[in-house]
Design an enzyme around this catalytic site. Structure first.
Site, PDB file in Angstrom:
ATOM      1  N   TYR A  74       0.836  -1.210   0.000  1.00 59.01           N
ATOM      2  CA  TYR A  74       0.000   0.000   0.000  1.00 59.01           C
ATOM      3  C   TYR A  74       0.868   1.256   0.000  1.00 59.01           C
ATOM      4  O   TYR A  74       0.533   2.252  -0.642  1.00 59.01           O
ATOM      5  CB  TYR A  74      -0.980  -0.027   1.187  1.00 59.01           C
ATOM      6  N   GLN A 109     -15.286   2.938  -7.204  1.00 58.21           N
ATOM      7  CA  GLN A 109     -14.645   1.845  -6.464  1.00 58.21           C
ATOM      8  C   GLN A 109     -13.189   2.185  -6.194  1.00 58.21           C
ATOM      9  O   GLN A 109     -12.497   1.443  -5.514  1.00 58.21           O
ATOM     10  CB  GLN A 109     -14.699   0.563  -7.290  1.00 58.21           C
ATOM     11  N   VAL A 111      -9.746   3.918  -4.873  1.00 62.94           N
ATOM     12  CA  VAL A 111      -9.261   4.462  -3.601  1.00 62.94           C
ATOM     13  C   VAL A 111      -8.142   5.470  -3.834  1.00 62.94           C
ATOM     14  O   VAL A 111      -7.483   5.907  -2.897  1.00 62.94           O
ATOM     15  CB  VAL A 111      -8.767   3.315  -2.677  1.00 62.94           C
ATOM     16  N   ASP A 112      -7.933   5.846  -5.102  1.00 65.42           N
ATOM     17  CA  ASP A 112      -6.774   6.681  -5.446  1.00 65.42           C
ATOM     18  C   ASP A 112      -7.003   8.177  -5.263  1.00 65.42           C
ATOM     19  O   ASP A 112      -6.063   8.973  -5.369  1.00 65.42           O
ATOM     20  CB  ASP A 112      -6.292   6.383  -6.879  1.00 65.42           C
ATOM     21  N   HIS A 127     -14.999   1.927  -1.721  1.00 63.31           N
ATOM     22  CA  HIS A 127     -13.942   1.030  -1.238  1.00 63.31           C
ATOM     23  C   HIS A 127     -12.903   1.734  -0.375  1.00 63.31           C
ATOM     24  O   HIS A 127     -11.822   1.204  -0.167  1.00 63.31           O
ATOM     25  CB  HIS A 127     -13.268   0.326  -2.421  1.00 63.31           C
ATOM     26  N   CYS A 142      -5.656   3.120  25.417  1.00 60.23           N
ATOM     27  CA  CYS A 142      -4.204   3.311  25.257  1.00 60.23           C
ATOM     28  C   CYS A 142      -3.810   3.618  23.808  1.00 60.23           C
ATOM     29  O   CYS A 142      -2.674   4.016  23.544  1.00 60.23           O
ATOM     30  CB  CYS A 142      -3.467   2.046  25.709  1.00 60.23           C
ATOM     31  N   GLY A 196     -14.871   1.943 -16.912  1.00 61.94           N
ATOM     32  CA  GLY A 196     -13.578   1.416 -16.472  1.00 61.94           C
ATOM     33  C   GLY A 196     -13.634   0.428 -15.336  1.00 61.94           C
ATOM     34  O   GLY A 196     -12.752   0.407 -14.488  1.00 61.94           O
ATOM     35  N   SER A 198     -14.331  -3.843 -14.417  1.00 61.91           N
ATOM     36  CA  SER A 198     -14.571  -5.191 -14.945  1.00 61.91           C
ATOM     37  C   SER A 198     -15.948  -5.697 -14.525  1.00 61.91           C
ATOM     38  O   SER A 198     -16.453  -6.656 -15.091  1.00 61.91           O
ATOM     39  CB  SER A 198     -13.491  -6.150 -14.441  1.00 61.91           C
ATOM     40  N   PRO A 223     -12.801  -0.117 -23.116  1.00 65.06           N
ATOM     41  CA  PRO A 223     -12.247  -0.587 -24.394  1.00 65.06           C
ATOM     42  C   PRO A 223     -12.378  -2.095 -24.577  1.00 65.06           C
ATOM     43  O   PRO A 223     -12.235  -2.598 -25.689  1.00 65.06           O
ATOM     44  CB  PRO A 223     -10.769  -0.177 -24.322  1.00 65.06           C
TER      45      PRO A 223
HETATM   46  P1  OAD Z   1     -10.500  -4.082 -12.739  1.00 66.77           P
HETATM   47  O1  OAD Z   1      -9.018  -4.095 -12.848  1.00 66.77           O
HETATM   48  O2  OAD Z   1     -11.186  -5.327 -12.335  1.00 66.77           O
HETATM   49  O3  OAD Z   1     -11.122  -3.622 -14.120  1.00 66.77           O
HETATM   50  C1  OAD Z   1     -10.594  -2.518 -14.823  1.00 66.77           C
HETATM   51  C2  OAD Z   1     -11.421  -2.331 -16.062  1.00 66.77           C
HETATM   52  O4  OAD Z   1     -10.995  -1.129 -16.678  1.00 66.77           O
HETATM   53  C3  OAD Z   1     -11.286  -3.448 -17.108  1.00 66.77           C
HETATM   54  O5  OAD Z   1     -12.566  -3.857 -17.519  1.00 66.77           O
HETATM   55  C4  OAD Z   1     -10.526  -2.783 -18.256  1.00 66.77           C
HETATM   56  O6  OAD Z   1     -10.933  -3.278 -19.528  1.00 66.77           O
HETATM   57  C5  OAD Z   1     -10.952  -1.349 -18.085  1.00 66.77           C
HETATM   58  N1  OAD Z   1     -10.008  -0.362 -18.629  1.00 66.77           N
HETATM   59  C6  OAD Z   1      -8.663  -0.447 -18.764  1.00 66.77           C
HETATM   60  N2  OAD Z   1      -8.168   0.706 -19.245  1.00 66.77           N
HETATM   61  C7  OAD Z   1      -9.227   1.537 -19.420  1.00 66.77           C
HETATM   62  C8  OAD Z   1      -9.364   2.880 -19.879  1.00 66.77           C
HETATM   63  N3  OAD Z   1      -8.309   3.603 -20.246  1.00 66.77           N
HETATM   64  N4  OAD Z   1     -10.609   3.409 -19.921  1.00 66.77           N
HETATM   65  C9  OAD Z   1     -11.689   2.693 -19.538  1.00 66.77           C
HETATM   66  N5  OAD Z   1     -11.621   1.420 -19.101  1.00 66.77           N
HETATM   67  C10 OAD Z   1     -10.402   0.854 -19.036  1.00 66.77           C
HETATM   68  O7  OAD Z   1     -10.864  -2.854 -11.757  1.00 66.77           O
HETATM   69  P2  OAD Z   1     -12.234  -2.619 -10.967  1.00 66.77           P
HETATM   70  O8  OAD Z   1     -13.392  -3.057 -11.763  1.00 66.77           O
HETATM   71  O9  OAD Z   1     -12.187  -1.228 -10.477  1.00 66.77           O
HETATM   72  O10 OAD Z   1     -11.166  -3.620  -4.831  1.00 66.77           O
HETATM   73  O11 OAD Z   1     -12.029  -3.604  -9.754  1.00 66.77           O
HETATM   74  C11 OAD Z   1     -12.992  -3.644  -8.739  1.00 66.77           C
HETATM   75  C12 OAD Z   1     -12.336  -3.822  -7.400  1.00 66.77           C
HETATM   76  O12 OAD Z   1     -11.487  -4.987  -7.418  1.00 66.77           O
HETATM   77  C13 OAD Z   1     -11.394  -2.702  -7.017  1.00 66.77           C
HETATM   78  O13 OAD Z   1     -12.061  -1.614  -6.400  1.00 66.77           O
HETATM   79  C14 OAD Z   1     -10.472  -3.372  -6.046  1.00 66.77           C
HETATM   80  C15 OAD Z   1     -10.239  -4.669  -6.787  1.00 66.77           C
HETATM   81  O14 OAD Z   1      -9.832  -5.737  -6.021  1.00 66.77           O
HETATM   82  C16 OAD Z   1     -10.766  -3.043  -3.695  1.00 66.77           C
HETATM   83  O15 OAD Z   1      -9.790  -2.344  -3.620  1.00 66.77           O
HETATM   84  C17 OAD Z   1     -11.649  -3.334  -2.537  1.00 66.77           C
END
Ligand code: OAD
Length: 251
Positions: A74, A109, A111-112, A127, A142, A196, A198, A223
Site C-alpha cells: 500500500y 470503487q 481508492v486513489d 472502497h 491506550c 472502467g 470489470s 475498451p
Molecule cells: P478491474 O481491474 O477489475 O477492471 C478494470 C477495467 O478497466 C477493465 O474492464 C478494463 O478493460 C478497463 N479499462 C482499462 N483501461 C481503461 C481505460 N483507459 N478506460 C476505460 N476502461 C479501461 O478494476 P475494478 O473493476 O475497479 O477492490 O475492480 C474492482 C475492485 O477490485 C477494485 O475496487 C479493487 C479490486 O480488487 C478493492 O480495492 C476493494
C-alpha cells in the site's frame, strides 16, 4: 479524437440520453485512472492481480499474517499516486458536475482520490481511501499511533494494535453510508454510465443491475468486454479519457 462510425453514432445517441436525463449516475472503476498511469487490477498483463494474489495483499487475514508485506504494497501504491495526475476523464466528470450542480452522482470503487483531486464534489467512495488509515482492532484507551518506525506499520506502543489502510478488503462490508447513497443514486437515475470497471466485484457491480431494474439506461465505457456487458443498453468501446470528454463537454 476520431471514432469509427459505429462508436460515433453510439456516442451521439448517449449524449442525447444524457441531455434528456434529469439524474445521471456514474460508476467508475480502476480503468478511469489507467490513463493517469495507475495500474488496474484485472487487466491481463498490467493489472495488480496479474502479478499478486488478492488473498496475500487485500484481506484482513493477509495483514495479520504479514503486516509488513501488505503495508509495503500500500505504501508503494501511495507513493506512485504522488506522481500521477487526474486525466481528461476525471476532469470531464468534475467540470460537468460544476456546470450542472446536483445532476450527477459519482460513485467510485477507486481508492486513489483522483476524482476528488480533479474537483468532483461529493464522491461516493465505496472502497475507502488509500491515503487514510484506521485501527485494525477496536481501539482501546491506550491506542495512540505513537510507536512508528520508518517504513513499518504504525502501532500502539502499549497494546500493539496496528494501523491499517482505510480501504475495503475482500470479505469486508462496504461503508454503510456510501453504499446507501450509491444504491439510492442507482435507483433514482435515468442514465448510468459504467466506466472502467470489470464488473467483477459485488456489491459495486450490483449497482448497474439495480439501475437497469429501476428503468435507467445503462451505458458502459470500456475498451474491452466486461462482466456487465449483458446489463448494458449500449457499449462504448473506447477509453475513459477519450469517451467522457466526448459525452460531457460543451453543454
Ligand atoms: P478491474 O481491474 O477489475 O477492471 C478494470 C477495467 O478497466 C477493465 O474492464 C478494463 O478493460 C478497463 N479499462 C482499462 N483501461 C481503461 C481505460 N483507459 N478506460 C476505460 N476502461 C479501461 O478494476 P475494478 O473493476 O475497479 O477492490 O475492480 C474492482 C475492485 O477490485 C477494485 O475496487 C479493487 C479490486 O480488487 C478493492 O480495492 C476493494
Amino acid at each position: 479524437m476520431a471514432f469509427d462510425a459505429g462508436t460515433a453514432a453510439a456516442l451521439a445517441a448517449t449524449r442525447e440520453s444524457l441531455r434528456a436525463a434529469r439524474r445521471i449516475a456514474v460508476l467508475t472503476g480502476a480503468g478511469v485512472s489507467a490513463e493517469s498511469g495507475v495500474p488496474t487490477f484485472r487487466d491481463a498483463l498490467t493489472g495488480y492481480w496479474a502479478t499478486f494474489r488478492p488473498e496475500d495483499l487485500a484481506t484482513e487475514a493477509a495483514y495479520r499474517r504479514d503486516p509488513q508485506r501488505v503495508w509495503d504494497w500500500y505504501a508503494e501504491r501511495r507513493k506512485r499516486l504522488q506522481h500521477v495526475q487526474p486525466n481528461a476523464g476525471h476532469t470531464a466528470l468534475a467540470d460537468f458536475a460544476r456546470r450542472h450542480p446536483g445532476r450527477l452522482a459519482l460513485i467510485t470503487q477507486n481508492v486513489d482520490g483522483l476524482h476528488q483531486r480533479a474537483g468532483s464534489p461529493d464522491v461516493i467512495a465505496l472502497h475507502g481511501d488509500l491515503g487514510a488509515e484506521q485501527w485494525l482492532d477496536r481501539p482501546r484507551s491506550c491506542c495512540l499511533p505513537d510507536f512508528t518506525e520508518d517504513g513499518h506499520p504504525p502501532r500502539c506502543g502499549v497494546c500493539g494494535n496496528l494501523r491499517r489502510p482505510a480501504v475495503v478488503w475482500f470479505g469486508e462490508a462496504l461503508p454503510a453510508e456510501a453504499l446507501a447513497a450509491a444504491e439510492q443514486a442507482a435507483a433514482a437515475c435515468d442514465v448510468m454510465l459504467v466506466v472502467g470497471t470489470s464488473g467483477a466485484v459485488y456489491p459495486a457491480a450490483g449497482l448497474a443491475h439495480r439501475a437497469r431494474a429501476a428503468g435507467a439506461q445503462v451505458v458502459i465505457v470500456n475498451p474491452h468486454e466486461s462482466d456487465l456487458d449483458a446489463v448494458a443498453d449500449r457499449l462504448l468501446r473506447g477509453t475513459s479519457a477519450q469517451v467522457l470528454p466526448e459525452l460531457l463537454q460543451h453543454w
